[in-house]
Write a protein that holds these residues in place. Structure first.
Motif, PDB file in Angstrom:
ATOM      1  N   MET A  36       0.843  -1.186   0.000  1.00 36.71           N
ATOM      2  CA  MET A  36       0.000   0.000   0.000  1.00 36.71           C
ATOM      3  C   MET A  36       0.877   1.233   0.000  1.00 36.71           C
ATOM      4  N   GLY A  37       0.503   2.230  -0.795  1.00 33.56           N
ATOM      5  CA  GLY A  37       1.276   3.450  -0.829  1.00 33.56           C
ATOM      6  C   GLY A  37       0.470   4.608  -1.403  1.00 33.56           C
ATOM      7  N   VAL A  38       1.008   5.801  -1.226  1.00 33.48           N
ATOM      8  CA  VAL A  38       0.382   7.019  -1.729  1.00 33.48           C
ATOM      9  C   VAL A  38       1.491   7.960  -2.179  1.00 33.48           C
ATOM     10  N   THR A  39       1.198   8.802  -3.159  1.00 31.53           N
ATOM     11  CA  THR A  39       2.176   9.788  -3.606  1.00 31.53           C
ATOM     12  C   THR A  39       1.769  11.175  -3.128  1.00 31.53           C
ATOM     13  N   ARG A  40       2.733  12.092  -3.170  1.00 30.37           N
ATOM     14  CA  ARG A  40       2.430  13.474  -2.792  1.00 30.37           C
ATOM     15  C   ARG A  40       1.403  14.098  -3.722  1.00 30.37           C
ATOM     16  N   GLY A  41       1.264  13.545  -4.923  1.00 27.40           N
ATOM     17  CA  GLY A  41       0.263  14.041  -5.852  1.00 27.40           C
ATOM     18  C   GLY A  41      -1.113  13.438  -5.662  1.00 27.40           C
ATOM     19  N   GLY A  42      -1.259  12.501  -4.729  1.00 26.99           N
ATOM     20  CA  GLY A  42      -2.577  11.949  -4.430  1.00 26.99           C
ATOM     21  C   GLY A  42      -2.920  10.652  -5.124  1.00 26.99           C
ATOM     22  N   LYS A  43      -1.939   9.997  -5.755  1.00 27.88           N
ATOM     23  CA  LYS A  43      -2.181   8.673  -6.312  1.00 27.88           C
ATOM     24  C   LYS A  43      -2.084   7.635  -5.196  1.00 27.88           C
ATOM     25  N   ILE A  44      -2.981   6.660  -5.246  1.00 32.36           N
ATOM     26  CA  ILE A  44      -3.033   5.622  -4.222  1.00 32.36           C
ATOM     27  C   ILE A  44      -3.023   4.260  -4.895  1.00 32.36           C
ATOM     28  N   THR A  82      -6.242   8.922   5.542  1.00 29.18           N
ATOM     29  CA  THR A  82      -7.415   9.774   5.365  1.00 29.18           C
ATOM     30  C   THR A  82      -7.050  10.965   4.497  1.00 29.18           C
ATOM     31  N   VAL A  83      -8.056  11.463   3.774  1.00 31.20           N
ATOM     32  CA  VAL A  83      -7.938  12.712   3.016  1.00 31.20           C
ATOM     33  C   VAL A  83      -9.054  13.628   3.489  1.00 31.20           C
ATOM     34  N   ASP A  84      -8.704  14.868   3.850  1.00 31.18           N
ATOM     35  CA  ASP A  84      -9.728  15.780   4.348  1.00 31.18           C
ATOM     36  C   ASP A  84     -10.226  16.715   3.241  1.00 31.18           C
ATOM     37  N   ASP A  85     -11.119  17.621   3.604  1.00 35.23           N
ATOM     38  CA  ASP A  85     -11.739  18.511   2.616  1.00 35.23           C
ATOM     39  C   ASP A  85     -10.762  19.492   2.000  1.00 35.23           C
ATOM     40  N   GLN A  86      -9.642  19.731   2.676  1.00 39.24           N
ATOM     41  CA  GLN A  86      -8.615  20.627   2.143  1.00 39.24           C
ATOM     42  C   GLN A  86      -7.529  19.852   1.386  1.00 39.24           C
ATOM     43  N   GLN A  87      -7.808  18.591   1.126  1.00 42.94           N
ATOM     44  CA  GLN A  87      -6.894  17.715   0.395  1.00 42.94           C
ATOM     45  C   GLN A  87      -5.559  17.547   1.112  1.00 42.94           C
ATOM     46  N   HIS A  88      -5.648  17.371   2.411  1.00 37.94           N
ATOM     47  CA  HIS A  88      -4.489  16.998   3.208  1.00 37.94           C
ATOM     48  C   HIS A  88      -4.572  15.501   3.507  1.00 37.94           C
ATOM     49  N   ILE A  89      -3.461  14.826   3.333  1.00 43.09           N
ATOM     50  CA  ILE A  89      -3.389  13.399   3.612  1.00 43.09           C
ATOM     51  C   ILE A  89      -2.774  13.183   4.989  1.00 43.09           C
ATOM     52  N   SER A  90      -3.397  12.295   5.746  1.00 44.83           N
ATOM     53  CA  SER A  90      -2.830  11.828   7.012  1.00 44.83           C
ATOM     54  C   SER A  90      -2.608  10.318   6.899  1.00 44.83           C
TER      55      SER A  90
END
Length: 255
Positions: free
Chosen positions: A55-63, A224-232
């Motif tokens: 499992m991984g995610v990029t700074r650009g929002g790809k999962i 998680t991704v919030d409404d401001q497009q911040h990833i935690s």
């Protein structure tokens, strides 16, 4: 073999929630999650044996995330590691449709898998055994070791827990989902799936959190991704069923 619980647009402040367990042999060498030196935009753990990730995610929002399909009668001994599928998607400049074509063209070379992939707001699940693609519309999902439309007992338990967590404020989500991911309740015998392995193993693998002498849950990850497009990103690692190190946490804005 891993399990994923996913909520798409079900929480008022978090349009995406993914809670996942990675199950693997304890002796398989693994690096905990972090940004990779060779690919600084990727946040993921690493399977040091084969070089891939679950499992991984990029700074650009790809999962991308992976679960194996449990089918002992169809195992290819020399198949490439399925963990490379997630890494390839996260590292290549490729559209969802083009990557789907790559997966379809190579699907017979791999043992069975489900691949969750896409931009954070447009996720899909591809199953190479059925050669089917499922678009994740708003709703709750559980992805285990069969097709996404299967509903094993642990999937139902996890979705119920995820639904309850989505009623809580965002700052309570991690604790609630950790409780879900650490659920070691095993299904009764009459509810066990029949995947071709012995019944005692079906029982051991029927819980969300798995513990056996040699194999079990190695880490829990909550994205998680919030409404401001911040990833935690939150990760707890385990060894023999017990936390093996302090949790690892990361936060960043998609960009």
């Amino acid at each position: 073999m891993c399990i994923l619980f996913i909520a798409v647009k079900q929480h008022p402040d978090l349009p995406l929630i993914i809670a996942a367990n990675r199950d693997e042999f304890y002796q398989r060498p693994t690096t905990p999650s972090g940004f990779w030196n060779e690919y600084p935009s990727i946040l993921a753990g690493k399977d040091r044996q084969a070089g891939g990730t679950w499992m991984g995610v990029t700074r650009g929002g790809k999962i991308a995330a992976l679960t194996n399909v449990r089918e002992p009668q169809r195992v290819l001994d020399n198949a490439p590691s399925r963990g490379e599928l997630t890494v390839n998607y996260l590292t290549e400049d490729v559209s969802t449709s083009d990557y789907l074509q790559c997966c379809q063209s190579s699907r017979q070379h791999y043992n069975g898998y489900n691949l969750l992939f896409g931009e954070w707001h447009n996720l899909h699940v591809y199953n190479n055994r059925s050669d089917t693609l499922t678009v994740l519309k708003p709703g709750f999902y559980a992805l285990s070791n069969a097709s996404i439309d299967m509903h094993w007992p642990k999937q139902r338990r996890g979705v119920k827990g995820l639904q309850a967590a989505c009623q809580l404020p965002a700052d309570h989500i991690v604790d609630a989902l950790l409780t879900v991911l650490q659920d070691d309740h095993q299904a009764p015998e009459e509810a066990l799936p029949d995947t071709g392995i012995p019944k005692d193993w079906e029982r051991l693998l029927s819980s969300i959190f798995i513990t056996t002498p040699d194999y079990g849950t190695r880490c829990s990850t909550i994205l998680t991704v919030d409404d401001q497009q911040h990833i935690s990103w939150y990760e707890q690692t385990y060894q023999n069923g017990h936390p093996s190190s302090p949790p690892r946490t990361f936060q960043f804005a998609i960009g």
